[in-house]
Design an enzyme around this catalytic site. Structure first.
Site, PDB file in Angstrom:
ATOM      1  N   CYS A 152     -12.886   5.124   4.231  1.00 13.51           N
ATOM      2  CA  CYS A 152     -12.040   3.946   4.029  1.00 13.51           C
ATOM      3  C   CYS A 152     -10.633   4.404   4.368  1.00 13.51           C
ATOM      4  O   CYS A 152      -9.984   5.077   3.563  1.00 13.51           O
ATOM      5  CB  CYS A 152     -12.130   3.446   2.587  1.00 13.51           C
ATOM      6  SG  CYS A 152     -10.926   2.136   2.233  1.00 13.51           S
ATOM      7  N   CYS A 193      -7.791   2.505   1.995  1.00 10.33           N
ATOM      8  CA  CYS A 193      -7.659   2.746   0.549  1.00 10.33           C
ATOM      9  C   CYS A 193      -8.754   3.707   0.122  1.00 10.33           C
ATOM     10  O   CYS A 193      -8.708   4.875   0.530  1.00 10.33           O
ATOM     11  CB  CYS A 193      -7.617   1.453  -0.259  1.00 10.33           C
ATOM     12  SG  CYS A 193      -8.886   0.214   0.072  1.00 10.33           S
ATOM     13  N   SER A 194      -9.730   3.241  -0.648  1.00  7.64           N
ATOM     14  CA  SER A 194     -10.731   4.182  -1.144  1.00  7.64           C
ATOM     15  C   SER A 194     -12.061   3.489  -1.413  1.00  7.64           C
ATOM     16  O   SER A 194     -12.777   3.857  -2.334  1.00  7.64           O
ATOM     17  CB  SER A 194     -10.212   4.842  -2.423  1.00  7.64           C
ATOM     18  OG  SER A 194      -9.842   3.840  -3.360  1.00  7.64           O
ATOM     19  N   CYS A 195     -12.383   2.485  -0.608  1.00 10.86           N
ATOM     20  CA  CYS A 195     -13.623   1.733  -0.797  1.00 10.86           C
ATOM     21  C   CYS A 195     -14.823   2.673  -0.753  1.00 10.86           C
ATOM     22  O   CYS A 195     -14.925   3.521   0.134  1.00 10.86           O
ATOM     23  CB  CYS A 195     -13.746   0.663   0.288  1.00 10.86           C
ATOM     24  SG  CYS A 195     -12.415  -0.549   0.212  1.00 10.86           S
TER      25      CYS A 195
END
Lengths: 223, 219, 219, 223
Positions: free
Chosen positions: A119, A122-124
């Protein structure tokens, strides 16, 4: 120039609050503590709910879930087909549902194709099957390089693939979450799902690792 | 926005650093930052897209210097102030100075399992037929909005192929800014490495992004 | 390299901040960092391009958090170590631990005016005729080198027009990495705002960059 | 993936030095002092030369040079033509030559076109005519926005141009240095070059300002 290229007012407002509010030097630890206590005092959050949220991901939801999905996909051709056709529904049959796993897609490694998930924005990450992501997954080195130099990243994880294996990177820019189904290792005929799941490392479900071969050290088993 | 969060294709961050023990949380405050962010999210005072935008709106130097949950905590500070739920003076004071607003929902410990199981599905009934089919060639648009977008810089103005269709999904570029859910058809679009990165790129590489219909033109 | 130095088109840095008195230097150490960088540059131990690359190679978080002359100072530290003129141990110790190497040139105070007046012209005899003429349409190439380049990310894969020709100039992408001067024809290429930034861009805007011939294809 | 996308070894080496060398926490002031004294001890630099370099830009070279160039261009049509044809040579006739001004281009503001200069990649600036750049010119806000939102930047400098005036931004990505020749203000007939030069602000030669009108406060005269 249109408003498109301006900082929107709400951001400016927040900046102002930071300038006139507490000092940037205040340690983050104290800031978080203050923030929580303000929100509790105001009746917005209940500490017991926060405890329950933390406990869920510290003790109940982790990569063992995904490992069981993968093991079943290895063992059960019908489940594998269902996973390929509608991963959200197939994974739900095993009880893994909800937040950050609402829309699942499974991608299957083969000798011709290796899948890798990132991702960049962000940090999906698919929480119901893998738990919370490790720090490196959320870090700038991984997010910046996985899309441009995936083989270089894989090499740092000790994964060197033949040049003939194509790399398929999935940048999770929406609410779709990707689960990599690694290749089933040699010599695993006759193992039951639980033993197979032992071989499915977390990294192998992100694409930064491969499934373990039976008999190799289990030290990295949770990765 | 073209903020520090848009990291795809940047150089200079060095090798990926893996921790020996990989703690989920590195200190008690990280645990609390995580929990309180989820609990506030459950009140419905803002959207997930707005919370992502609050984080990416941190000044780039601050974003890149901060640890992960520090970004969450600072994002949450912005959100509660923007939503009018907490005053900047209260953050400065470190304590509540006024009674809280009335929220539609407050998450109880008992409600946690159901809330997590429900999650926040973003698929919606499509208002129109999808413009593209799997296999179609598309070109991503060149946009540089100051607000939230999920089209990374490295994938703008690039030609790829529709690989998957996902139905209609909430559109973050609108939903982050009180623009409503404004659902659009969502696609996975696959690009070749050379298309994205040019000469010297791995010829076996493909990179896909998930792209809303308004990000795309027929190629 | 796609480092933190490549700032064109980024959001989130806030308004331009002008100082009331605009000091050239904000502290005595800034003065020294400036002077020592120029004096070391005059020894010919590296090229101007290599010194730019040393600065942009700072980790992005460090680059964005540092003040201007801090970047120069840290860049100079890297340069002297890379050139083998100072050991990392000496930087750590804060003093010289070994005699210095012999340099071809050391700048004296008396030589300063002449050295500054001479400067470092980068125009060279062209080895071939220029490929492009003023008015030609060109497209910048898509490149993402890990090393030094002067083609900013925002201007890659974009179509513009040759506005000026400057003769052949030293090519930084080579010269920064001990690749020699490798001179190429240099052009000013003008792009429209909408070509660079897409929808919503100022239709009266043009932005030009100076681009070496190998950055360009005929459009 | 090719070597193109890898960090080159020399960068890695420098990182190592930073890790094993002195602490990042050491104040920059001490680091610079130590660096200079090491270089002096080794005989690479002479403190008097450093003094001379600093003194040159603190006392001798500044925007007054450029203001004189502009004033002459306003007064002398032949000089203006020469400046337009070969700015390096024309400016050299006034004695302004050398470092960071080796290849000059002059761009002329008109009611139809307003020019603005930036260096998005570092801090390129025409030293012989303008001296060293102000901090804002080297800062991230200016470098990031001048190419995408120049009208927004200009507004912050108090410059609001008609929408019919096209903006021409020059990003100094090579060793060519741009000097903006602002429009000559009304009511300046009969002023001599020195008086005209008083009206030429530094910002007007970058493009973030306009020339002053006679009689307006000179407080911002050096900008």
């Amino acid at each position: 120039m249109t408003a498109l290229h301006q900082d929107e007012p709400e951001t400016a407002h927040a900046d102002e609050h930071d300038d006139h509010g507490h000092s940037h030097l205040e340690p983050i630890e104290a800031r978080v503590k203050a923030l929580e206590s303000i929100l509790v005092e105001k009746g917005y959050v209940e500490p017991a709910a926060i405890d329950a949220l933390i406990e869920t991901y510290e003790t109940r939801v982790g990569p063992r879930n995904g490992a069981r999905v993968v093991a079943r996909a290895w063992e059960d051709p019908e489940f594998r087909a269902a996973l390929a056709a509608d991963a959200t529904a197939a994974i739900a049959t095993m009880g893994f549902v909800g937040r950050q796993g609402e829309h699942m897609v499974a991608v299957f490694n083969t000798p011709e194709e290796h899948h890798l998930v990132v991702c960049t924005l962000c940090s999906c990450y698919p929480w119901p099957v893998l738990g919370l992501p490790p720090t490196w997954y959320k870090s700038a080195p991984y997010r910046s390089r996985a899309v441009m130099d995936p083989r270089g990243v894989l090499a740092e994880f000790g994964v060197v693939l033949p040049e003939t294996t194509a790399i398929r990177v999935w940048d999770s820019t929406a609410e779709v979450r990707y689960l990599v189904v690694p290749m089933r290792p040699e010599g695993t005929e006759g193992l039951d799902e639980e033993r197979l799941a032992d071989l499915v490392t977390r990294d192998s479900m992100i694409g930064t690792g491969l499934a373990r071969t039976p008999g190799t050290a289990a030290g990295e088993g949770t990765r | 926005m073209n903020g520090a969060q848009d990291l795809g294709g940047m150089h200079g961050f060095g090798p990926v650093v893996r921790e020996a023990d990989e703690p989920l949380f590195h200190a008690p405050w990280e645990r609390r930052a995580f929990g309180v962010t989820l609990a506030m999210g459950a009140t419905g005072s803002w959207t997930l897209d707005a919370s992502r935008h609050a984080r990416e709106s941190l000044p780039p130097a601050e974003y890149l210097c901060a640890s992960y949950y520090e970004i969450w905590a600072k994002g949450l500070e912005r959100l509660v102030v923007q939503a009018g739920l907490v005053g900047a003076d209260e953050l400065a004071a470190g304590r509540s100075l006024r009674p809280g607003a009335r929220l539609a929902r407050v998450l109880s410990a008992e409600a946690v399992p159901a809330a997590l199981a429900r999650g926040g599905p973003t698929e919606r009934e499509p208002a129109a037929a999808p413009r593209f089919a799997v296999g179609d060639r598309v070109r991503t648009r060149v946009i540089n909005p100051a607000g939230h977008t999920r089209l990374p810089r490295y994938a703008r103005g690039k030609t790829g192929e529709i690989a998957l269709r996902h139905g209609a999904h909430v559109f973050p570029d609108a939903n982050a800014h009180r623009g409503g859910e404004a659902p659009q058809h969502l696609y996975t679009v696959r690009f070749t490495g050379p298309e994205l990165w040019g000469e010297g790129a791995d010829p076996t590489l493909t990179v896909s992004i998930d792209a809303w219909e308004s990000y795309l033109d027929a190629a």
